[in-house]
Design a protein around this motif. Structure first.
Motif, short mmCIF file in Angstrom:
data_model
loop_
_atom_site.label_atom_id
_atom_site.label_comp_id
_atom_site.label_asym_id
_atom_site.label_seq_id
_atom_site.Cartn_x
_atom_site.Cartn_y
_atom_site.Cartn_z
N LYS A 176 0.86 -1.17 0.00
CA LYS A 176 0.00 0.00 0.00
C LYS A 176 0.90 1.23 0.00
CE LYS A 176 -3.64 -2.53 0.35
NZ LYS A 176 -4.39 -2.83 -0.82
N LYS A 188 1.07 5.77 -0.91
CA LYS A 188 0.37 7.04 -1.14
C LYS A 188 1.24 7.90 -2.04
CE LYS A 188 -2.27 7.13 3.13
NZ LYS A 188 -3.58 7.08 2.54
N HIS A 212 1.33 11.85 -4.55
CA HIS A 212 0.80 13.17 -4.91
C HIS A 212 1.24 13.43 -6.35
CE1 HIS A 212 0.40 13.62 -0.58
NE2 HIS A 212 1.67 13.32 -0.47
N ASP A 217 -4.11 13.76 -4.60
CA ASP A 217 -3.50 12.83 -3.66
C ASP A 217 -4.14 11.48 -3.99
OD1 ASP A 217 -2.08 14.83 -2.22
OD2 ASP A 217 -3.91 15.31 -1.11
N ASP A 225 -4.06 6.91 -3.40
CA ASP A 225 -3.60 5.68 -2.75
C ASP A 225 -3.38 4.64 -3.83
OD1 ASP A 225 -4.03 6.96 -0.33
OD2 ASP A 225 -5.88 5.88 0.12
#
Length: 129
Positions: free
Chosen positions: A58, A60, A62, A111, A113
């Motif tokens: 997982k 994240k 931008h 943003d 995921d």
């Protein structure tokens, strides 16, 4: 024969020590059995296990939406570094569900995921900045 075993055991111990790892117990010459290993102690409840090679990572990120291909089910993002994947900043296409591709348009700063498995990545959530 015993001299050869001793030489091999000492050589393996030296190589292991050179790697900064604890050497395994040498084979006893009389019994031809390994000495018992040291007992582990202490609180190992916080010890993390090695990740499963098949498990999804997982992450994240931008970035900016540069293309959306609804027919192919992909979204292309010009994103910054993604430390969880050890990726530098780059532009790349990811799989994305229709709910993801419908939520943004080209040029939006977002943003997002990711779910990464091997070299495949999928945007699982996205939000405009």
């Amino acid at each position: 024969m015993n001299h050869a075993r001793l030489t091999i055991a000492l050589g393996l111990a030296a190589l292991t020590a050179a790697c900064g790892k604890k050497a395994e117990a040498p084979v006893a010459t009389e019994t031809n059995e390994a000495e018992p290993a040291a007992t582990m102690s202490g609180d190992m409840g916080n010890m993390s296990m090695a990740p499963d090679a098949n498990a999804a990572i997982k992450a994240k990120g931008h970035g900016t939406v540069t293309a959306i291909d609804k027919a192919a089910g992909t979204i292309t993002l010009d994103h910054g570094p993604i430390p969880e994947a050890k990726w530098p900043a780059m532009t790349m296409a990811f799989k994305a569900a229709p709910s993801i591709t419908d939520a943004v348009k080209v040029g939006d700063k977002v943003d997002f995921d990711l779910s990464l498995k091997g070299s495949d990545g999928e945007v699982t959530a996205i939000a405009k900045q």
